[in-house]
Design a protein around this motif. Sequence first.
Motif, PDB file in Angstrom:
ATOM      1  N   GLY A 141      13.176 -17.532  17.288  1.00 31.19           N
ATOM      2  CA  GLY A 141      12.496 -16.291  16.929  1.00 31.19           C
ATOM      3  C   GLY A 141      11.120 -16.184  17.559  1.00 31.19           C
ATOM      4  O   GLY A 141      10.734 -15.124  18.066  1.00 31.19           O
ATOM      5  N   VAL A 142      10.384 -17.295  17.554  1.00 30.48           N
ATOM      6  CA  VAL A 142       9.053 -17.276  18.156  1.00 30.48           C
ATOM      7  C   VAL A 142       9.139 -17.041  19.657  1.00 30.48           C
ATOM      8  O   VAL A 142       8.371 -16.260  20.234  1.00 30.48           O
ATOM      9  N   MET A 143      10.093 -17.673  20.307  1.00 31.77           N
ATOM     10  CA  MET A 143      10.236 -17.486  21.752  1.00 31.77           C
ATOM     11  C   MET A 143      10.657 -16.056  22.068  1.00 31.77           C
ATOM     12  O   MET A 143      10.207 -15.480  23.066  1.00 31.77           O
ATOM     13  N   GLU A 144      11.520 -15.466  21.237  1.00 34.26           N
ATOM     14  CA  GLU A 144      11.921 -14.079  21.463  1.00 34.26           C
ATOM     15  C   GLU A 144      10.729 -13.138  21.299  1.00 34.26           C
ATOM     16  O   GLU A 144      10.565 -12.174  22.057  1.00 34.26           O
ATOM     17  N   ALA A 145       9.887 -13.425  20.293  1.00 35.27           N
ATOM     18  CA  ALA A 145       8.700 -12.585  20.085  1.00 35.27           C
ATOM     19  C   ALA A 145       7.782 -12.632  21.309  1.00 35.27           C
ATOM     20  O   ALA A 145       7.291 -11.602  21.776  1.00 35.27           O
ATOM     21  N   GLY A 146       7.575 -13.827  21.829  1.00 27.68           N
ATOM     22  CA  GLY A 146       6.753 -13.946  23.032  1.00 27.68           C
ATOM     23  C   GLY A 146       7.369 -13.231  24.224  1.00 27.68           C
ATOM     24  O   GLY A 146       6.672 -12.570  25.004  1.00 27.68           O
TER      25      GLY A 146
ATOM     26  N   GLU B 104       4.801 -24.497  10.254  1.00 21.64           N
ATOM     27  CA  GLU B 104       3.831 -24.735  11.322  1.00 21.64           C
ATOM     28  C   GLU B 104       4.127 -23.866  12.534  1.00 21.64           C
ATOM     29  O   GLU B 104       3.197 -23.334  13.171  1.00 21.64           O
ATOM     30  N   ILE B 105       5.398 -23.703  12.846  1.00 22.62           N
ATOM     31  CA  ILE B 105       5.787 -22.847  13.980  1.00 22.62           C
ATOM     32  C   ILE B 105       5.374 -21.412  13.713  1.00 22.62           C
ATOM     33  O   ILE B 105       4.827 -20.715  14.588  1.00 22.62           O
ATOM     34  N   LEU B 106       5.633 -20.943  12.494  1.00 25.17           N
ATOM     35  CA  LEU B 106       5.268 -19.561  12.163  1.00 25.17           C
ATOM     36  C   LEU B 106       3.749 -19.374  12.168  1.00 25.17           C
ATOM     37  O   LEU B 106       3.244 -18.334  12.607  1.00 25.17           O
ATOM     38  N   LEU B 107       3.015 -20.392  11.708  1.00 22.37           N
ATOM     39  CA  LEU B 107       1.560 -20.285  11.747  1.00 22.37           C
ATOM     40  C   LEU B 107       1.043 -20.210  13.180  1.00 22.37           C
ATOM     41  O   LEU B 107       0.119 -19.452  13.489  1.00 22.37           O
ATOM     42  N   ALA B 108       1.649 -21.004  14.042  1.00 25.58           N
ATOM     43  CA  ALA B 108       1.234 -20.986  15.445  1.00 25.58           C
ATOM     44  C   ALA B 108       1.518 -19.640  16.097  1.00 25.58           C
ATOM     45  O   ALA B 108       0.778 -19.190  16.978  1.00 25.58           O
ATOM     46  N   ALA B 109       2.600 -18.985  15.651  1.00 30.02           N
ATOM     47  CA  ALA B 109       2.983 -17.700  16.244  1.00 30.02           C
ATOM     48  C   ALA B 109       2.393 -16.518  15.499  1.00 30.02           C
ATOM     49  O   ALA B 109       2.642 -15.366  15.878  1.00 30.02           O
ATOM     50  N   LEU B 110       1.629 -16.772  14.442  1.00 32.07           N
ATOM     51  CA  LEU B 110       1.134 -15.671  13.610  1.00 32.07           C
ATOM     52  C   LEU B 110       0.322 -14.626  14.378  1.00 32.07           C
ATOM     53  O   LEU B 110       0.553 -13.431  14.196  1.00 32.07           O
ATOM     54  N   PRO B 111      -0.635 -15.006  15.218  1.00 31.23           N
ATOM     55  CA  PRO B 111      -1.368 -13.964  15.957  1.00 31.23           C
ATOM     56  C   PRO B 111      -0.446 -13.083  16.807  1.00 31.23           C
ATOM     57  O   PRO B 111      -0.617 -11.859  16.845  1.00 31.23           O
ATOM     58  N   THR B 112       0.515 -13.716  17.474  1.00 30.74           N
ATOM     59  CA  THR B 112       1.458 -12.934  18.295  1.00 30.74           C
ATOM     60  C   THR B 112       2.307 -12.017  17.430  1.00 30.74           C
ATOM     61  O   THR B 112       2.538 -10.852  17.799  1.00 30.74           O
ATOM     62  N   LEU B 113       2.759 -12.517  16.283  1.00 25.63           N
ATOM     63  CA  LEU B 113       3.600 -11.694  15.415  1.00 25.63           C
ATOM     64  C   LEU B 113       2.813 -10.513  14.854  1.00 25.63           C
ATOM     65  O   LEU B 113       3.332  -9.392  14.765  1.00 25.63           O
ATOM     66  N   LEU B 114       1.559 -10.750  14.497  1.00 27.07           N
ATOM     67  CA  LEU B 114       0.738  -9.642  13.999  1.00 27.07           C
ATOM     68  C   LEU B 114       0.516  -8.598  15.093  1.00 27.07           C
ATOM     69  O   LEU B 114       0.511  -7.386  14.840  1.00 27.07           O
ATOM     70  N   ARG B 115       0.333  -9.081  16.302  1.00 28.23           N
ATOM     71  CA  ARG B 115       0.143  -8.156  17.425  1.00 28.23           C
ATOM     72  C   ARG B 115       1.392  -7.310  17.650  1.00 28.23           C
ATOM     73  O   ARG B 115       1.308  -6.104  17.923  1.00 28.23           O
ATOM     74  N   ILE B 116       2.559  -7.935  17.510  1.00 30.15           N
ATOM     75  CA  ILE B 116       3.816  -7.194  17.698  1.00 30.15           C
ATOM     76  C   ILE B 116       3.993  -6.170  16.590  1.00 30.15           C
ATOM     77  O   ILE B 116       4.423  -5.034  16.832  1.00 30.15           O
ATOM     78  N   MET B 117       3.658  -6.552  15.365  1.00 34.21           N
ATOM     79  CA  MET B 117       3.795  -5.607  14.247  1.00 34.21           C
ATOM     80  C   MET B 117       2.872  -4.412  14.437  1.00 34.21           C
ATOM     81  O   MET B 117       3.268  -3.267  14.210  1.00 34.21           O
ATOM     82  N   GLU B 118       1.662  -4.657  14.893  1.00 38.74           N
ATOM     83  CA  GLU B 118       0.730  -3.562  15.114  1.00 38.74           C
ATOM     84  C   GLU B 118       1.224  -2.663  16.241  1.00 38.74           C
ATOM     85  O   GLU B 118       1.149  -1.437  16.165  1.00 38.74           O
ATOM     86  N   LEU B 119       1.765  -3.279  17.284  1.00 38.22           N
ATOM     87  CA  LEU B 119       2.295  -2.526  18.417  1.00 38.22           C
ATOM     88  C   LEU B 119       3.501  -1.692  17.995  1.00 38.22           C
ATOM     89  O   LEU B 119       3.641  -0.530  18.387  1.00 38.22           O
ATOM     90  N   SER B 120       4.377  -2.265  17.165  1.00 39.66           N
ATOM     91  CA  SER B 120       5.554  -1.542  16.678  1.00 39.66           C
ATOM     92  C   SER B 120       5.119  -0.348  15.837  1.00 39.66           C
ATOM     93  O   SER B 120       5.674   0.746  15.970  1.00 39.66           O
ATOM     94  N   ARG B 121       4.142  -0.569  14.990  1.00 39.50           N
ATOM     95  CA  ARG B 121       3.667   0.529  14.140  1.00 39.50           C
ATOM     96  C   ARG B 121       3.069   1.642  15.007  1.00 39.50           C
ATOM     97  O   ARG B 121       3.307   2.819  14.778  1.00 39.50           O
ATOM     98  N   THR B 122       2.330   1.265  16.025  1.00 43.16           N
ATOM     99  CA  THR B 122       1.731   2.263  16.912  1.00 43.16           C
ATOM    100  C   THR B 122       2.800   3.026  17.689  1.00 43.16           C
ATOM    101  O   THR B 122       2.747   4.247  17.801  1.00 43.16           O
TER     102      THR B 122
END
Lengths: 394, 127
Positions: A141-146, B104-122
């Motif tokens: 999932g993380v790789m897909e997001a990136g 830990e994986i989700l925490l590491a990806a949190l900034p990217t995921l937040l950016r994607i959510m903001e982009l999706s909302r926009t």
Amino acid sequence: MRRAAVVLLCVFAFGALLHLPVTAAEEAGDRSAAGEVSRVVVDLSGTEEEDARQPEEYLDDLFSAFPDLARGAETAEEYAGRVSETLGVEYLLRAAAESLADKTPKIVTQFCSLAGAVLLFAVAAALREQFSPELYRAVDGVMEAGLVLFLYACFSDCFERCSLFLSDMQRLSDFCVPLFSGLYLTGGNVGAAAAGGAALAGLSYLLEHLCAGVLMPLCRLFLGFLLIGSFGEVKTDGMVGTVRNLYTTVLGFSCMLVSASLSLRSTLGNAADSVGIRAMKFAVGSMIPMVGSTVSGSLSTLSASLSLIRTTAGGGAVAVILLSALPLVAELLLCRLALSLLASLAGLFEAAGAVRFFRGFRSLFDLCLAAVVFSSMLFIFIAASLMKCAAAAG
Amino acid sequence: MVRLCGLALVGAVSVLLLREGGSKWSAFAGVAAGLLLLYELLDRYRQILGSLGALAGNAVFSECFSLSLRALGIGMLTAFSADTCRQMGEAALAGRVEMLGRAEILLAALPTLLRIMELSRTLAGGT
């Protein structure tokens, strides 16, 4: 007594036949030809303008939408020469090749970067057996997001250019309404002027509502769904494919309607205009002794001049559209090809998530390509009608 | 590669001998052998990963590249730890390690995921 009545009747008939709806020449009075044309154009297009713009202002705004390749002409003769050169096959092929050469390095770079991302997916897929299913799902999932974020960063500017092109097309259509209508009217083609003006207005309406008002928001919505799909198991392939088929069907149907309407109305209008002008020419040639026969020759000369002007103007409009659309179409096709190759590469490495995203983006490019080609071909068709329409006064 | 294989064989033989001798250090020997193998592997691929990172000149791609590598690295460490715990008979501990690894994986990806959510909302909002 009988002879006087016949003379009076002939004079009355002659006056009635000479009463054209719009004339390019000045009538007795203070109205200028430009003002008369603008008045009729306003009536034909159905728009209301409080203050009539000068033709030079229309031309300035028209030229502002031209691409750089179509600019630079200083005189009318130079412009006609550039139009003739631009519409040649050699020039168009050269322009297409230059567009491809200009866009290819950037797209190749993006392709290589995305191929690297696909290889990372392949590495993760190779480690699948060592990870537990939950852990693999988190990593995947993380790789897909990136990957999705990188895809959006690579291709978002292409969508913006499509939107800009459609806006320029709409602006060009709006400004060509008075220009084309005026060129029709100067040759006495009243019916064709109405048909051409209505077609351009219809194209502008389609561009505003169907393309810019529907397509771009739809593309943004699909982009949003694709990004959301990176979080979980949201499958957007079916939805994108269904809407793509529906949208291209609507575009094709609209194109058929507009082109059929333009063809029929132009043909009928030209026939009606031709009948009126020919009747007038016969009446003038028969009634006026000695010099009446020269009217036909004068009108033929006028017709030839008008044909040259119309062909140049129509050809110029076609050249502008071709030079504007070629780089964008080349870029869209290259991006589509790159995404197809990436989808195949991801399929080889069994990266199902990457395949889904690549195909989704490719479908979005299909929508944009359909809108760009549809609007360009419709405008070229309308310009070709102008070029082919013979002056009724000839 | 020969060195890695030799290290693995030596570690396996050591664990077998210690286990047959009834020593409690067999599990630790296995963990030590695994850690040595992991260290050798990372040392070999450090240069390659550095070269790949240098080639990733695009800012967005380097961000995605580093995020993906980080997620893979966390996953590998988590998998290694969980397997070691299971080897020692601690299945519950292995499950917890995996849960922490996913967090830990989700925490590491949190900034990217937040950016994607903001982009999706926009994008979905049309602004």
